[in-house]
Design a protein around this motif. Sequence first.
Motif, PDB file in Angstrom:
ATOM      1  N   GLN A 275       0.835  -1.213   0.000  1.00  0.00           N
ATOM      2  CA  GLN A 275       0.000   0.000   0.000  1.00  0.00           C
ATOM      3  C   GLN A 275       0.865   1.257   0.000  1.00  0.00           C
ATOM      4  OE1 GLN A 275      -2.363  -0.749   3.505  1.00  0.00           O
ATOM      5  NE2 GLN A 275      -4.193  -1.239   2.303  1.00  0.00           N
ATOM      6  N   PHE A 276       1.901   1.198   0.829  1.00  0.00           N
ATOM      7  CA  PHE A 276       2.787   2.357   0.956  1.00  0.00           C
ATOM      8  C   PHE A 276       3.468   2.654  -0.377  1.00  0.00           C
ATOM      9  CE2 PHE A 276       6.451   4.831   2.289  1.00  0.00           C
ATOM     10  CZ  PHE A 276       5.974   5.583   3.362  1.00  0.00           C
ATOM     11  N   ASP A 277       3.990   1.606  -1.020  1.00  0.00           N
ATOM     12  CA  ASP A 277       4.689   1.781  -2.304  1.00  0.00           C
ATOM     13  C   ASP A 277       3.785   2.395  -3.360  1.00  0.00           C
ATOM     14  OD1 ASP A 277       7.017   0.812  -1.254  1.00  0.00           O
ATOM     15  OD2 ASP A 277       6.899  -1.166  -2.197  1.00  0.00           O
ATOM     16  N   GLU A 278       2.549   1.920  -3.384  1.00  0.00           N
ATOM     17  CA  GLU A 278       1.588   2.432  -4.369  1.00  0.00           C
ATOM     18  C   GLU A 278       1.305   3.916  -4.141  1.00  0.00           C
ATOM     19  OE1 GLU A 278      -2.733   0.780  -5.355  1.00  0.00           O
ATOM     20  OE2 GLU A 278      -1.232  -0.803  -4.954  1.00  0.00           O
ATOM     21  N   ASP A 279       1.054   4.239  -2.880  1.00  0.00           N
ATOM     22  CA  ASP A 279       0.764   5.615  -2.494  1.00  0.00           C
ATOM     23  C   ASP A 279       1.973   6.512  -2.772  1.00  0.00           C
ATOM     24  OD1 ASP A 279      -0.945   7.552  -0.933  1.00  0.00           O
ATOM     25  OD2 ASP A 279       0.820   7.521   0.381  1.00  0.00           O
ATOM     26  N   TYR A 280       3.160   5.970  -2.475  1.00  0.00           N
ATOM     27  CA  TYR A 280       4.419   6.702  -2.663  1.00  0.00           C
ATOM     28  C   TYR A 280       4.609   7.067  -4.131  1.00  0.00           C
ATOM     29  CZ  TYR A 280       9.449   7.716  -2.163  1.00  0.00           C
ATOM     30  OH  TYR A 280      10.682   8.322  -2.161  1.00  0.00           O
ATOM     31  N   LYS A 281       4.398   6.088  -5.014  1.00  0.00           N
ATOM     32  CA  LYS A 281       4.548   6.327  -6.463  1.00  0.00           C
ATOM     33  C   LYS A 281       3.661   7.471  -6.913  1.00  0.00           C
ATOM     34  CE  LYS A 281       5.456   1.873  -8.696  1.00  0.00           C
ATOM     35  NZ  LYS A 281       5.026   0.975  -7.646  1.00  0.00           N
ATOM     36  N   ARG A 282       2.431   7.459  -6.418  1.00  0.00           N
ATOM     37  CA  ARG A 282       1.474   8.513  -6.785  1.00  0.00           C
ATOM     38  C   ARG A 282       1.988   9.883  -6.334  1.00  0.00           C
ATOM     39  NH1 ARG A 282      -2.745   5.555  -5.235  1.00  0.00           N
ATOM     40  NH2 ARG A 282      -2.843   6.536  -3.179  1.00  0.00           N
ATOM     41  N   LYS A 283       2.447   9.939  -5.098  1.00  0.00           N
ATOM     42  CA  LYS A 283       2.821  11.239  -4.529  1.00  0.00           C
ATOM     43  C   LYS A 283       4.151  11.751  -5.061  1.00  0.00           C
ATOM     44  CE  LYS A 283       0.125  11.077  -0.324  1.00  0.00           C
ATOM     45  NZ  LYS A 283      -0.104   9.996   0.619  1.00  0.00           N
ATOM     46  N   MET A 284       5.018  10.840  -5.506  1.00  0.00           N
ATOM     47  CA  MET A 284       6.364  11.249  -5.907  1.00  0.00           C
ATOM     48  C   MET A 284       6.560  11.166  -7.427  1.00  0.00           C
ATOM     49  SD  MET A 284       7.862  12.106  -3.004  1.00  0.00           S
ATOM     50  CE  MET A 284       9.655  11.929  -2.978  1.00  0.00           C
ATOM     51  N   LYS A 285       5.460  11.036  -8.169  1.00  0.00           N
ATOM     52  CA  LYS A 285       5.650  10.777  -9.611  1.00  0.00           C
ATOM     53  C   LYS A 285       6.182  11.989 -10.381  1.00  0.00           C
ATOM     54  CE  LYS A 285       0.942  11.548 -11.424  1.00  0.00           C
ATOM     55  NZ  LYS A 285       0.095  11.760 -10.227  1.00  0.00           N
ATOM     56  N   ASN A 286       5.962  13.185  -9.854  1.00  0.00           N
ATOM     57  CA  ASN A 286       6.408  14.359 -10.612  1.00  0.00           C
ATOM     58  C   ASN A 286       7.716  14.960 -10.125  1.00  0.00           C
ATOM     59  OD1 ASN A 286       4.178  14.193 -12.297  1.00  0.00           O
ATOM     60  ND2 ASN A 286       2.899  15.316 -10.822  1.00  0.00           N
ATOM     61  N   THR A 287       8.555  14.124  -9.535  1.00  0.00           N
ATOM     62  CA  THR A 287       9.835  14.649  -9.065  1.00  0.00           C
ATOM     63  C   THR A 287      10.951  13.689  -9.452  1.00  0.00           C
ATOM     64  OG1 THR A 287      11.115  15.291  -7.108  1.00  0.00           O
ATOM     65  CG2 THR A 287       9.492  13.569  -6.770  1.00  0.00           C
ATOM     66  N   ASP A 288      12.153  14.244  -9.623  1.00  0.00           N
ATOM     67  CA  ASP A 288      13.301  13.374  -9.925  1.00  0.00           C
ATOM     68  C   ASP A 288      14.071  13.034  -8.646  1.00  0.00           C
ATOM     69  OD1 ASP A 288      14.247  15.906  -9.416  1.00  0.00           O
ATOM     70  OD2 ASP A 288      15.697  15.944 -11.064  1.00  0.00           O
ATOM     71  N   LEU A 289      13.473  13.349  -7.500  1.00  0.00           N
ATOM     72  CA  LEU A 289      14.091  13.072  -6.211  1.00  0.00           C
ATOM     73  C   LEU A 289      14.036  11.569  -5.938  1.00  0.00           C
ATOM     74  CD1 LEU A 289      15.195  14.025  -3.468  1.00  0.00           C
ATOM     75  CD2 LEU A 289      12.876  14.677  -2.840  1.00  0.00           C
ATOM     76  N   GLN A 290      15.175  10.949  -5.695  1.00  0.00           N
ATOM     77  CA  GLN A 290      15.262   9.495  -5.517  1.00  0.00           C
ATOM     78  C   GLN A 290      15.822   9.130  -4.145  1.00  0.00           C
ATOM     79  OE1 GLN A 290      14.647   7.030  -7.997  1.00  0.00           O
ATOM     80  NE2 GLN A 290      13.787   8.641  -9.288  1.00  0.00           N
ATOM     81  N   PHE A 291      15.226   8.133  -3.533  1.00  0.00           N
ATOM     82  CA  PHE A 291      15.690   7.660  -2.218  1.00  0.00           C
ATOM     83  C   PHE A 291      16.072   6.192  -2.272  1.00  0.00           C
ATOM     84  CE2 PHE A 291      13.410  11.430  -0.978  1.00  0.00           C
ATOM     85  CZ  PHE A 291      14.135  11.905   0.112  1.00  0.00           C
ATOM     86  N   ARG A 292      16.942   5.788  -1.363  1.00  0.00           N
ATOM     87  CA  ARG A 292      17.256   4.375  -1.190  1.00  0.00           C
ATOM     88  C   ARG A 292      16.656   3.915   0.138  1.00  0.00           C
ATOM     89  NH1 ARG A 292      23.560   3.813  -1.731  1.00  0.00           N
ATOM     90  NH2 ARG A 292      23.630   5.771  -0.592  1.00  0.00           N
ATOM     91  N   THR A 293      15.989   2.772   0.122  1.00  0.00           N
ATOM     92  CA  THR A 293      15.387   2.267   1.360  1.00  0.00           C
ATOM     93  C   THR A 293      16.208   1.117   1.948  1.00  0.00           C
ATOM     94  OG1 THR A 293      13.964   0.825   0.063  1.00  0.00           O
ATOM     95  CG2 THR A 293      13.028   2.929   0.762  1.00  0.00           C
TER      96      THR A 293
END
Length: 295
Positions: A275-293
């Motif tokens: 659920q988190f990954d899905e929501d994250y993709k939606r919220k972060m789709k318009n940025t080139d900001l990348q994180f490592r988990t």
Amino acid sequence: MQMELPSRPTLFDFHGVSMTKYFTDNWDSVQNFKARPDDILIATYPKAGTTWVSYILDLLHFSQMSPERQESVPLHDRVPFLEIHMPGITSGVDELNKLTTFPRIIKTHLPVQFIPKSFWEENSKIIYVARNAKDSAVSYFHFDRMNMVQPEPGDWSSFLQRFMEGKMVFGSWYEHVRGWWEKKQSSSNILYLFYEDLIEDTERELDRLCSFLGLSATIELKRQVMEKVLFDNMKHNKMVNGSVDEVFDSKISPFMRKGKVGDWKNHFTVQQNEQFDEDYKRKMKNTDLQFRTVL
């Protein structure tokens, strides 16, 4: 004398960002704060390595000049928290105005749109530290459990839900990290660091910090700093580990808990993670900001 603990606050909407009174009650003084060109502002979403970077900067600037401070003055007095305003303690602004050491190293959790405009006018150096969302959520959860001046966290699953909705003190993680990232594109006075990079190669990030701040640290000073800022050394240093802070209940959870990348795996269920990954993709789709988990 034991200070009387303030009650756990409630969240409210403050110009579109969830906040509590402990960070908005002194708003005019915060907004009118007079920054100086040599100030260094450390900005983070909560639990992104703020204490770590504060300590690194304090050591780089002051460990040789006034070593006695390291043993006698808690880090939160050396690096005041700009927006804090709580009964029974000196407000962050007053604390900063009293400082006699230069540069002033200042901590804030404010989203970029709330930063006092004097920081931009004076072109003060700003260091933003960002940490991946999953570890941020876990760390924030444990912090809220033990910090009596944060809202009641509830259980992990309801906390995670609120984290995704941005119903956290200082608002949405997504908007916070993105807002600062966008501002950095047009502001040469911002250095944007990642918690994961700091963990992976502290020395490399230390060099980036020195170069950004125009500091020429000796090999020996850098070695000392690297030694002192190791997680286990900080955890046992009562001037930096939060143990002198009366609002923290370390019996519930230590202020300095793990300092790792990937601890989220011990908290997220498979379903929560999806659920988190899905929501994250939606919220972060318009940025080139990348994180490592994970590292």
